[in-house]
Scaffold this motif. Structure first.
Motif, PDB file in Angstrom:
ATOM      1  N   GLY A  31       0.808  -1.222   0.000  1.00 49.22           N
ATOM      2  CA  GLY A  31       0.000   0.000   0.000  1.00 49.22           C
ATOM      3  C   GLY A  31       0.837   1.265   0.000  1.00 49.22           C
ATOM      4  N   THR A  57      -8.234  -2.337   1.079  1.00 44.96           N
ATOM      5  CA  THR A  57      -8.349  -2.301  -0.382  1.00 44.96           C
ATOM      6  C   THR A  57      -8.355  -3.711  -0.988  1.00 44.96           C
ATOM      7  N   GLY A  60      -4.739  -4.812  -1.436  1.00 46.21           N
ATOM      8  CA  GLY A  60      -4.144  -5.199  -0.152  1.00 46.21           C
ATOM      9  C   GLY A  60      -4.623  -6.569   0.283  1.00 46.21           C
ATOM     10  N   LEU A 104     -10.389  -6.941   8.324  1.00 45.56           N
ATOM     11  CA  LEU A 104     -11.521  -6.195   7.737  1.00 45.56           C
ATOM     12  C   LEU A 104     -12.622  -6.002   8.764  1.00 45.56           C
ATOM     13  N   LYS A 116     -11.293   6.792  13.363  1.00 46.86           N
ATOM     14  CA  LYS A 116     -10.862   7.054  11.991  1.00 46.86           C
ATOM     15  C   LYS A 116      -9.820   6.071  11.503  1.00 46.86           C
ATOM     16  N   ARG A 117      -9.702   5.927  10.179  1.00 47.84           N
ATOM     17  CA  ARG A 117      -8.710   5.062   9.556  1.00 47.84           C
ATOM     18  C   ARG A 117      -7.316   5.366  10.092  1.00 47.84           C
TER      19      ARG A 117
END
Ligand code: CTP
Ligand code: MG
Length: 182
Positions: A31, A57, A60, A104, A116-117
């Motif tokens: 990534g 993703t 990924g 995930l 948040k990410r």
């Protein structure tokens, strides 16, 4: 009760978990090398938060499963020579795939908690992929799992994974692969 040899136990744990650890690490490296990965949630949100976020993703996911499966296959190839246990053909897939799916699910939960990410959720961040790998493998190849993941191996895995995760994330942060040092 048999006396536990810690060095043997350490080597056995590293051997059994290496495909899972590398499955978990490789998406971050890929990534940061290729920035334009496509998010699994297609950029969509539930309420104010993304379903999964830009950190999860397609590329990924695939990278992690393929790298993990390759490492497990290489180990299988050398297992007889080195007198080490080998992954079953099912575990070659379920250990890396479970790791990525566990990650995930953790991101899905983090977004629902408004995290948040890239922001940390301690313990979950360190163990989501381990629990995912184990659960998917228990579902599809229970016998292989219980034959290899004895209680000492499970306990060692949890401790070593925590320590390695911390060390590698600090290194990853310093070399710019991770956004945060955790
Ligand atoms: N990654 C990816 N696809 C995945 C998993 C990980 O592309 N299925 C890549 C992303 O570049 C991500 C990095 O690996 O940023 C590190 O993964 P992780 O720490 O799990 O993601 P975070 O960015 O921290 O996001 P989150 O808060 O959702 O965990
Ligand atoms: Mg993270």
């Amino acid at each position: 009760m048999e006396k536990i040899n810690f060095i043997e136990l350490f080597i056995l744990t590293v051997w059994l978990m290496l495909p899972v650890w590398l499955a978990n690490m490789s998406p971050a490296i890929a990534g940061s090398a290729f920035k334009n990965f496509s998010p699994l949630d297609f950029g969509k949100s539930i309420g104010s938060q993304r379903i999964l976020g830009d950190g999860k993703t397609f590329e990924g996911l695939l990278t992690g499963i393929v790298i993990g499966a390759i490492i497990a296959t290489i180990e299988l190839y050398f297992s007889k020579q080195l007198n080490m246990p080998s992954y079953s053909l099912i575990a070659i897939i379920t250990m890396p795939a479970g790791a990525l799916f566990g990650d995930l699910i953790a991101s899905f939960l983090k977004r629902r908690l408004d995290i948040k990410r890239g922001s940390a959720l301690p313990i979950i961040d360190q163990l989501d992929f381990v629990i995912g790998a184990w659960l998917l493998t228990i579902i599809f190849d229970y016998n292989w799992y219980v034959n290899h993941f004895t209680i000492p191996v499970i306990m060692f895995t949890l401790v070593i994974t925590g320590i390695f995760h911390f060390i590698f994330n600090v290194i990853g942060y310093k070399i710019g692969v991770c956004n945060e040092p955790w």
